[in-house]
Design a protein around this motif. Structure first.
Motif, mmCIF file in Angstrom:
data_model
loop_
_atom_site.group_PDB
_atom_site.id
_atom_site.type_symbol
_atom_site.label_atom_id
_atom_site.label_comp_id
_atom_site.label_asym_id
_atom_site.label_seq_id
_atom_site.Cartn_x
_atom_site.Cartn_y
_atom_site.Cartn_z
ATOM 1 N N TYR A 124 46.350 30.300 31.273
ATOM 2 C CA TYR A 124 45.440 31.401 31.589
ATOM 3 C C TYR A 124 45.595 31.785 33.062
ATOM 4 O O TYR A 124 45.649 32.976 33.411
ATOM 5 C CB TYR A 124 43.996 30.997 31.266
ATOM 6 C CG TYR A 124 42.962 32.059 31.557
ATOM 7 C CD1 TYR A 124 43.098 33.365 31.090
ATOM 8 C CD2 TYR A 124 41.840 31.742 32.312
ATOM 9 C CE1 TYR A 124 42.146 34.331 31.358
ATOM 10 C CE2 TYR A 124 40.869 32.708 32.587
ATOM 11 C CZ TYR A 124 41.034 34.001 32.112
ATOM 12 O OH TYR A 124 40.088 34.956 32.378
ATOM 13 N N ALA A 125 45.713 30.782 33.940
ATOM 14 C CA ALA A 125 45.905 31.045 35.371
ATOM 15 C C ALA A 125 47.216 31.783 35.604
ATOM 16 O O ALA A 125 47.282 32.718 36.413
ATOM 17 C CB ALA A 125 45.889 29.730 36.150
ATOM 18 N N ARG A 126 48.271 31.402 34.884
ATOM 19 C CA ARG A 126 49.569 32.094 35.023
ATOM 20 C C ARG A 126 49.469 33.549 34.568
ATOM 21 O O ARG A 126 50.046 34.445 35.180
ATOM 22 C CB ARG A 126 50.639 31.339 34.233
ATOM 23 C CG ARG A 126 51.007 30.026 34.872
ATOM 24 C CD ARG A 126 52.099 29.303 34.107
ATOM 25 N NE ARG A 126 52.404 28.046 34.784
ATOM 26 C CZ ARG A 126 52.587 26.900 34.183
ATOM 27 N NH1 ARG A 126 52.529 26.817 32.865
ATOM 28 N NH2 ARG A 126 52.851 25.814 34.880
ATOM 29 N N LEU A 127 48.725 33.758 33.508
ATOM 30 C CA LEU A 127 48.518 35.124 33.009
ATOM 31 C C LEU A 127 47.769 35.959 34.051
ATOM 32 O O LEU A 127 48.151 37.093 34.337
ATOM 33 C CB LEU A 127 47.733 35.086 31.685
ATOM 34 C CG LEU A 127 47.332 36.434 31.103
ATOM 35 C CD1 LEU A 127 48.578 37.200 30.653
ATOM 36 C CD2 LEU A 127 46.375 36.248 29.947
ATOM 37 N N LEU A 128 46.723 35.381 34.645
ATOM 38 C CA LEU A 128 45.950 36.092 35.672
ATOM 39 C C LEU A 128 46.820 36.394 36.893
ATOM 40 O O LEU A 128 46.719 37.469 37.490
ATOM 41 C CB LEU A 128 44.722 35.278 36.079
ATOM 42 C CG LEU A 128 43.649 35.103 34.998
ATOM 43 C CD1 LEU A 128 42.568 34.128 35.466
ATOM 44 C CD2 LEU A 128 43.034 36.445 34.608
ATOM 45 N N LYS A 129 47.685 35.458 37.250
ATOM 46 C CA LYS A 129 48.585 35.696 38.392
ATOM 47 C C LYS A 129 49.536 36.834 38.070
ATOM 48 O O LYS A 129 49.787 37.707 38.906
ATOM 49 C CB LYS A 129 49.369 34.422 38.725
ATOM 50 C CG LYS A 129 50.330 34.626 39.901
ATOM 51 C CD LYS A 129 51.204 33.429 40.149
ATOM 52 C CE LYS A 129 52.161 33.744 41.291
ATOM 53 N NZ LYS A 129 53.235 32.785 41.383
ATOM 54 N N ALA A 130 50.065 36.823 36.846
ATOM 55 C CA ALA A 130 50.993 37.889 36.437
ATOM 56 C C ALA A 130 50.307 39.245 36.458
ATOM 57 O O ALA A 130 50.945 40.274 36.694
ATOM 58 C CB ALA A 130 51.556 37.587 35.046
ATOM 59 N N GLN A 131 48.983 39.258 36.243
ATOM 60 C CA GLN A 131 48.221 40.520 36.282
ATOM 61 C C GLN A 131 47.869 40.916 37.711
ATOM 62 O O GLN A 131 47.252 41.955 37.927
ATOM 63 C CB GLN A 131 46.937 40.380 35.454
ATOM 64 C CG GLN A 131 47.197 40.241 33.973
ATOM 65 C CD GLN A 131 45.920 39.956 33.188
ATOM 66 O OE1 GLN A 131 44.842 39.752 33.748
ATOM 67 N NE2 GLN A 131 46.048 39.934 31.869
#
Length: 162
Positions: A124-131
């Motif tokens: 989830y943190a990686r997804l937020l970073k990608a966003q």
């Protein structure tokens, strides 16, 4: 008083080295137990033998028998027996720990430190970073501290081998 931060599994320890440099003939090195000066029988015996050749004794305070290697006769035999028992205890402890790890692994239990942050939170943190979210925003949303996030997210930038 000489103290080591390192484990006794090595004879290359700063406190021990300073003590050995400082000790003079006629001195007696006092230890809590014999296993504090070395972790295997050979190292303890070699160290005590080398010290005896320099005229330096070793005395143990908490072992079940009073030990002073400067004494003759039974004290030396007691020293040898206690050094042997200390190594046996370490060996048995290591064997029990290895057995316990094997049993835990066989039953599917996690071995080692507990998982600090579950994989789904890290993803989830990686997804937020990608966003494009900042570390502060990601930390608030996931509950993962910034220092851990930085480590997880930097590691995710590295190519994954499959």
């Amino acid at each position: 008083m000489y103290v080591d931060k390192k484990t006794g599994t090595t004879v290359d320890r700063d406190g021990l080295n300073r003590l050995l440099t400082y000790a003079r003939p006629g001195d007696t090195i006092v230890v809590h137990t014999l296993d504090r000066i070395g972790r295997n029988l050979r190292e303890v015996l070699n160290l005590v033998h080398d010290l005896a050749e320099r005229g330096i004794g070793v005395r143990s305070l908490a072992d079940p028998l009073p030990i002073n290697t400067a004494d003759e006769g039974m004290a030396r035999i007691a020293f040898l027996l206690l050094a042997l028992f200390a190594e046996m205890e370490r060996t048995f402890t290591a064997e029990r720990a290895a057995h316990a790890r094997a049993v835990a692994e066989a039953s599917g239990r996690h071995i080692g430190r507990p998982v600090a942050h579950p994989d789904d939170k890290i993803e989830y943190a990686r997804l937020l970073k990608a966003q494009g979210d900042s570390l502060g925003v990601i930390a608030t949303k996931t509950g993962i501290p910034k220092t851990s996030l930085h480590r997880y997210l930097t590691a995710s930038d590295q190519p994954q081998s499959e």
